[in-house]
Design a protein around this motif. Structure first.
Motif, PDB file in Angstrom:
ATOM      1  N   VAL A   1       0.285  16.024  47.709  1.00  0.00           N
ATOM      2  CA  VAL A   1       0.717  15.622  49.053  1.00  0.00           C
ATOM      3  C   VAL A   1       1.186  14.167  49.092  1.00  0.00           C
ATOM      4  O   VAL A   1       1.490  13.642  50.161  1.00  0.00           O
ATOM      5  N   TYR A   2       1.268  13.546  47.932  1.00  0.00           N
ATOM      6  CA  TYR A   2       1.612  12.121  47.873  1.00  0.00           C
ATOM      7  C   TYR A   2       2.957  11.808  48.530  1.00  0.00           C
ATOM      8  O   TYR A   2       3.034  10.896  49.383  1.00  0.00           O
ATOM      9  N   PRO A   3       4.054  12.521  48.219  1.00  0.00           N
ATOM     10  CA  PRO A   3       5.347  12.173  48.857  1.00  0.00           C
ATOM     11  C   PRO A   3       5.284  12.287  50.386  1.00  0.00           C
ATOM     12  O   PRO A   3       5.815  11.420  51.095  1.00  0.00           O
ATOM     13  N   ARG A   4       4.652  13.336  50.888  1.00  0.00           N
ATOM     14  CA  ARG A   4       4.559  13.503  52.344  1.00  0.00           C
ATOM     15  C   ARG A   4       3.736  12.386  52.968  1.00  0.00           C
ATOM     16  O   ARG A   4       4.080  11.867  54.042  1.00  0.00           O
ATOM     17  N   PHE A   5       2.649  12.011  52.311  1.00  0.00           N
ATOM     18  CA  PHE A   5       1.818  10.939  52.875  1.00  0.00           C
ATOM     19  C   PHE A   5       2.564   9.609  52.855  1.00  0.00           C
ATOM     20  O   PHE A   5       2.507   8.849  53.831  1.00  0.00           O
ATOM     21  N   VAL A   6       3.245   9.314  51.746  1.00  0.00           N
ATOM     22  CA  VAL A   6       3.996   8.063  51.676  1.00  0.00           C
ATOM     23  C   VAL A   6       5.004   7.989  52.819  1.00  0.00           C
ATOM     24  O   VAL A   6       5.133   6.965  53.500  1.00  0.00           O
ATOM     25  N   ASP A   7       5.734   9.060  53.045  1.00  0.00           N
ATOM     26  CA  ASP A   7       6.715   9.064  54.136  1.00  0.00           C
ATOM     27  C   ASP A   7       6.042   8.805  55.489  1.00  0.00           C
ATOM     28  O   ASP A   7       6.549   8.020  56.305  1.00  0.00           O
TER      29      ASP A   7
END
Length: 498
Positions: A311-317
């Motif tokens: 879920v890293y990309p979604r959280f970063v966004d």
């Protein structure tokens, strides 16, 4: 109780805050960088103007203050607890009557936006809890097996107590120090950070207005060398320090030379772990607040965030989107963020970010300007760093500013290892819907406080303090009086019994 016969601090220096919203791009460095053993300047991060020049207490003034404290100690210690608490209620009420003045001094001395500058709500809440706890925590406790011998524990004040307070929450922390030490029966001397010395003077005014006895509460503007000398000579019997790791080590060394009991609440490099099952949007919102409130200038600000890779990309966004929405401006314009404490602090943080980027990190917000004042003096836009590894200084050293590093992890085990790979251990947080998984992590994380689905919060009802380089001892909760009292064991056997 009689009115004080002597001032609790030297006459407060004149200061002239201004509502002018102009900012100098060449703001001077903070007070600590403009000091000698005779005096120091207080320079506002808001506009770079000098608020006051404050003389340090000289040897004669310091000696008079210590003699007043020593003279006041027996009567204050002997006062019934309920009378001490009533007197301190008056002290808190007198501080509340100066609410607007305290908030104004917070705004101009550290640059906090005006809607966040009033700390008296926290002062009241903490004092009410201290007053509630005092009878039980300071009362005698009976122990033993019932063998005809009476055994009990007494909590007794240490004597003349010194509080050395940091600048970042200058009213709430100083008031908590003073009221708990005084409630326990100590007399108290406050040495505030140079940047917020005017807070100490206003507290002394409140003590005068409340009619606290002479010598019970005093504010002294002591130099670092004077503090070290007085501690090593055991002119104080207890010291509580809130500040940097380096400052804490210096205080501990001096206190050790004098065998003075020392409690230290130091810095942190606080980490958060976001598991894949967390509510990502809500968690991002909470962690943005935890990272950037008070412009990231809190010992428990979130500075490292580890996110499960799936879920890293979604959280970063989500996180970056919210960070971009923060507005930086003059504190009188009620922005989300004001300046950091000084132009020098802003320059240091910019240099740390630049060094990390040169070493391979990248900004998720390159060139971002959170307001027209960004880059001027002490005004620093929030930043988010990606691709930070543990070898970089920004991953190891406390930033104490509006910058946070994000990194992906593969598992709970990797997150745990990353969180604990720090010489600090103040707080950490776990973000998940799985409370059983959280419980396992809580038991393994090396920190004084571990939050689940919360962060950056000093709980009124729990002890507060850190492990490792984040400090020694605890304050608050059922440890409220631990740093300010001696525990005396009493053993009584009837005469003539074998």
């Amino acid at each position: 109780m009689s009115r004080p016969s002597a001032p609790r601090t030297r006459n407060s220096p004149r200061w002239s805050p201004t509502s002018n919203c102009a900012v100098s791009s060449n703001s001077p460095e903070p007070a600590s960088m403009h000091s000698t053993e005779l005096a120091f300047d207080i320079v506002s991060p808001v506009d770079g103007r000098k608020l006051a020049t404050v003389p340090y207490a000289g040897a004669a003034e310091t000696e008079r203050a210590l003699q007043r404290a020593q003279a006041a100690a027996p009567a204050w210690r002997g006062l019934a607890l309920e009378r001490r608490l009533a007197a301190l209620e008056g002290f808190v009420v007198a501080m509340e009557a100066r609410r607007a003045e305290f908030a104004e001094r917070v705004l101009w001395q550290i640059g906090r936006p005006q809607q966040f500058a009033d700390e008296l709500g926290r002062v009241r809440a903490r004092w009410d809890e201290t007053r509630r706890l005092a009878p039980a925590l300071l009362g005698e406790v009976e122990l033993g097996p019932g063998d005809g011998i009476r055994r009990w524990l007494r909590r007794e004040p240490k004597g003349v107590a010194l509080g050395i307070c940091a600048w970042n929450y200058p009213v709430a922390m100083a008031a908590e120090m003073a009221t708990t030490a005084l409630a326990a029966g100590n007399v108290f001397v406050l040495k505030h950070a140079p940047q917020t010395a005017l807070i100490a003077d206003l507290m002394a005014d409140a003590a005068d207005a409340a009619g606290l006895p002479d010598g019970v509460f005093q504010a002294l503007h002591l130099s670092h060398s004077a503090v070290a000398r007085l501690l090593s000579q055991r002119r104080f019997h207890a010291v509580q320090f809130i500040g940097s790791e380096r400052g804490g080590r210096e205080v501990l060394a001096a206190a050790g030379a004098g065998l003075v009991a020392a409690g230290l609440e130091l810095g942190g490099k606080d980490a958060a772990y976001v598991r894949a099952d967390a509510d990502l949007d809500w968690t991002a919102q909470q962690l943005v607040e935890g990272a950037y409130s008070n412009s990231g200038q809190s010992c428990c600000s979130v500075e490292r965030i580890y996110v499960e890779r799936s879920v890293y990309p979604r959280f970063v966004d989500a996180f970056v989107d919210r960070a971009r929405g923060l507005r930086l401006d003059h504190p009188l314009k009620s922005p989300d963020l004001g300046p950091v404490v000084s132009a020098a602090a802003a320059a240091r943080i910019r240099d740390e970010v630049a060094a990390a980027i040169a070493a391979g990190a990248r900004s998720a917000m390159p060139g971002h300007r959170a307001g027209e004042l960004a880059g001027q003096g002490a005004y620093l836009s929030p930043d988010v760093l990606l691709d930070v590894d543990a070898s970089m200084a920004i991953a190891r050293e406390e930033s104490f500013g509006p910058v946070v590093a994000l990194a992906p992890v593969e598992s709970d085990a990797q997150a745990l290892a990353a969180i604990n790979d720090s010489r600090f251990g103040l707080t950490a947080s776990v973000w998940t819907r799985d409370l059983d998984a959280a419980a396992e992590l809580v038991g393994a994380i090396e920190a004084g406080t571990v939050f689940v689905n919360r962060c950056d919060h000093a709980d009124l009802y729990l002890p507060w303090g850190g492990t490792k380089a984040s400090g020694l001892g605890r304050i608050g909760g059922n440890a409220t009086f631990d740093e300010w009292t001696e525990c005396k064991s009493v053993h009584v056997r009837a005469a003539g019994r074998s």
